[in-house]
Design an enzyme around this catalytic site. Structure first.
Site, PDB file in Angstrom:
ATOM      1  N   THR A 215      36.698  25.944 -41.975  1.00  0.00           N
ATOM      2  CA  THR A 215      38.179  26.003 -42.537  1.00  0.00           C
ATOM      3  C   THR A 215      39.140  25.742 -41.797  1.00  0.00           C
ATOM      4  OG1 THR A 215      37.288  27.463 -44.305  1.00  0.00           O
ATOM      5  CG2 THR A 215      39.525  27.545 -43.798  1.00  0.00           C
ATOM      6  N   ARG A 243      32.032  29.608 -57.369  1.00  0.00           N
ATOM      7  CA  ARG A 243      32.202  30.699 -56.303  1.00  0.00           C
ATOM      8  C   ARG A 243      33.422  30.319 -55.573  1.00  0.00           C
ATOM      9  NH1 ARG A 243      33.359  30.325 -50.461  1.00  0.00           N
ATOM     10  NH2 ARG A 243      32.826  32.404 -49.415  1.00  0.00           N
ATOM     11  N   GLY A 245      36.061  31.639 -52.206  1.00  0.00           N
ATOM     12  CA  GLY A 245      35.901  32.240 -51.290  1.00  0.00           C
ATOM     13  C   GLY A 245      37.629  33.162 -50.798  1.00  0.00           C
ATOM     14  N   GLY A 269      33.878  34.382 -46.536  1.00  0.00           N
ATOM     15  CA  GLY A 269      34.969  34.603 -47.402  1.00  0.00           C
ATOM     16  C   GLY A 269      34.820  35.877 -47.853  1.00  0.00           C
TER      17      GLY A 269
HETATM   18  N1  ASP Z   1      36.473  31.584 -45.436  1.00  0.00           N
HETATM   19  C1  ASP Z   1      35.870  30.129 -45.937  1.00  0.00           C
HETATM   20  C2  ASP Z   1      35.216  30.433 -47.291  1.00  0.00           C
HETATM   21  O1  ASP Z   1      34.536  31.675 -47.399  1.00  0.00           O
HETATM   22  C3  ASP Z   1      34.829  29.630 -45.362  1.00  0.00           C
HETATM   23  C4  ASP Z   1      35.326  29.112 -43.992  1.00  0.00           C
HETATM   24  O2  ASP Z   1      36.216  29.895 -43.197  1.00  0.00           O
HETATM   25  O3  ASP Z   1      34.989  28.078 -43.282  1.00  0.00           O
HETATM   26  O4  ASP Z   1      35.306  29.863 -48.145  1.00  0.00           O
END
Ligand code: ASP
Length: 350
Positions: A215, A243, A245, A269
């Site tokens: 992310t 889903r 996050g 997440g």
């Molecule tokens: N936080 C993001 C999620 O759970 C994933 C990530 O940080 O790469 O969707």
């Protein structure tokens, strides 16, 4: 032999190009740093995901690519702030660069769902008035951070999802609509195929054999004392059932308040939602008087660790202090405080 030689020459060329870019940027930065001494303080911090990012798993070529892209995004945000622009503009400018790069799990490089689609989430928050915008599950918007901003500025809502968010996107001049195929990258599709071979229902963070989160996010303080934060992601490889996050959840993946700080998160997440990570850090500063570093350490290194939540955050406070905190082996990250030089890091000890 010839093949190895060619590969070595390519790596050398990329490293040389990166060194030149870094030298030029640092030289320019030194000159700019002097001029910035007379301006009100401003600062920017960035992440491109956290996880088990080890030097041993990285080719020099790929490392140079990551460093160059992180620096390009950081510089874009920094330049907006140096010219007196707003922290919201700096957040958008820097995130767009990372969304357009296939290196990160956001925009062009987004991971695939269990159905072989790309569903993107993003959010942005303006610390000056606590206005915020978020979108989840969009499949045809080139730059999700721009759509999150449009929700914040041009709608009466904070969060729009999937089909509805896309209809809203179509009504916005600033939003570029693309074919869902735009988000196809072989690397990410192969990740999905690998995850499908694992136990049914396995959901993996930006998986590359080295378990990391990809992310992207920015926190910024502008010369007018306004804070902003933004985050953008493709979520988790093989995600299903719509889903969502922490990334588009205001208070979990993103938060900004001029009274305390601006935070953007990356990690597993579900844990970040349950620990309301971003808001929690700001609240610890506001209510308990902790410094930014103390507040971030408390949430990321204690609360999240106790719950088993892996990841990290980047943040800037109202006085221009920066904290880059992660409980994983590494985090793609950077920061640039006015009057100082830019910092880019990947590994634990960078
Ligand atoms: N936080 C993001 C999620 O759970 C994933 C990530 O940080 O790469 O969707």
């Amino acid at each position: 032999m010839l093949k190895n030689h060619k590969k070595l020459t390519k790596i050398k060329t990329i490293l040389l190009a990166f060194t030149l870019l870094l030298t030029t940027t640092v030289t320019t930065a030194k000159t700019e740093a002097k001029a910035e001494d007379n301006m009100p303080k401003f600062a920017i911090a960035l992440h491109g995901g956290a996880g088990t990012i080890l030097k041993g798993n990285m080719t020099p070529e790929l490392e140079a690519e990551y460093r160059a892209k992180l620096l390009e995004a950081l510089t874009a945000g920094h330049d907006v702030l140096a010219e007196g622009g707003s922290s919201v503009d700096a957040v958008e400018a820097a995130i767009v660069i990372m969304e357009d790069s296939p290196l990160f799990n956001a925009g062009k490089g987004a991971v695939f769902t269990s159905e072989g689609k790309n569903e993107l989430d993003a959010s942005i928050m303006d610390g000056s008035d606590l206005n915020a915008g978020a979108i989840s599950g969009v499949r045809i918007v080139k730059n999700p951070i721009k759509l999150a901003r449009a929700v914040m500025e041009n709608s009466n809502h904070v969060m729009l999802q999937s089909d509805g968010a896309e209809s809203f996107a179509a009504s916005q001049e600033s939003i570029e609509i693309v074919d869902p195929e735009y988000f196809y990258t072989e690397r990410r599709y192969n990740q999905l195929l690998r995850v499908r071979e694992m136990d049914e229902g396995t959901v993996i963070s930006d998986h590359d054999g080295d378990h990391k989160f990809g992310t992207v996010g920015i926190a910024a303080l502008d010369q007018h004392g306004n804070l902003a934060a933004g985050t953008s992601t493709g979520g988790m490889t093989n995600k299903s059932w719509g889903r969502v996050g922490d990334t588009p959840i205001i208070g979990a993946g993103t938060y900004a308040n001029n009274a305390s700080c601006a935070v953007s998160a990356t990690g597993a997440g579900e844990y970040f939602i349950r620990a309301t990570v971003a808001r929690n850090i700001c609240a610890l500063m506001e209510y308990k008087g902790l410094s930014l570093q103390e507040a971030a350490d408390e949430v990321v290194m204690k609360q999240l660790v106790d719950m088993g939540g892996e990841g990290g955050i980047i943040s800037v406070d109202k006085d221009g202090n920066v904290a880059l905190v992660f409980n994983t082996k590494g985090m793609y990250r950077g920061s640039w405080v006015s009057g100082e030089e830019p910092h880019i890091g990947i590994y634990e000890d960078d």
